[in-house]
Design a protein around this motif. Structure first.
Motif, short mmCIF file in Angstrom:
data_model
loop_
_atom_site.label_atom_id
_atom_site.label_comp_id
_atom_site.label_asym_id
_atom_site.label_seq_id
_atom_site.Cartn_x
_atom_site.Cartn_y
_atom_site.Cartn_z
N LEU A 1 -0.01 22.08 14.34
CA LEU A 1 -1.47 22.13 14.34
C LEU A 1 -1.99 23.51 14.73
O LEU A 1 -2.99 23.98 14.19
CB LEU A 1 -2.04 21.07 15.30
N THR A 2 -1.31 24.17 15.64
CA THR A 2 -1.69 25.52 16.04
C THR A 2 -1.52 26.49 14.88
O THR A 2 -2.39 27.33 14.63
CB THR A 2 -0.85 25.98 17.25
N VAL A 3 -0.43 26.37 14.18
CA VAL A 3 -0.17 27.23 13.03
C VAL A 3 -1.22 26.97 11.94
O VAL A 3 -1.79 27.90 11.37
CB VAL A 3 1.26 27.00 12.47
N TYR A 4 -1.50 25.71 11.67
CA TYR A 4 -2.50 25.35 10.66
C TYR A 4 -3.86 25.91 11.04
O TYR A 4 -4.54 26.53 10.22
CB TYR A 4 -2.57 23.83 10.49
N TYR A 5 -4.27 25.74 12.29
CA TYR A 5 -5.58 26.22 12.74
C TYR A 5 -5.68 27.73 12.60
O TYR A 5 -6.68 28.25 12.12
CB TYR A 5 -5.81 25.79 14.19
#
Length: 68
Positions: free
Chosen positions: A5-9
């Motif tokens: 999720l951090t990478v996607y954000y």
């Protein structure tokens, strides 16, 4: 390994800042900063999968006409 999720954000914020839309974005690899890691965006048809892992939230509505 970073949380997906951090990478996607991080990618999504950068993508919007570059003028990409919610439905269409660049799919070629890119670097956010000089000498940084090479990012490979997902293909546009993977949007549904990305939305499945993205948390949703709502902003509460407060009735301000009644005061605090």
């Amino acid at each position: 390994m970073e949380d997906p999720l951090t990478v996607y954000y991080r990618w999504r914020v950068f993508s919007f800042a570059q003028g990409d839309s919610e439905d269409q974005w660049r799919t070629e690899p890119f670097q956010i900063y000089d000498n940084g890691p090479l990012w490979q965006p997902p293909q546009c048809e993977q949007r549904e999968r990305a939305e499945e892992i993205t948390p949703t939230f709502t902003i509460p509505h407060f009735d301000t006409s009644r005061g605090l």
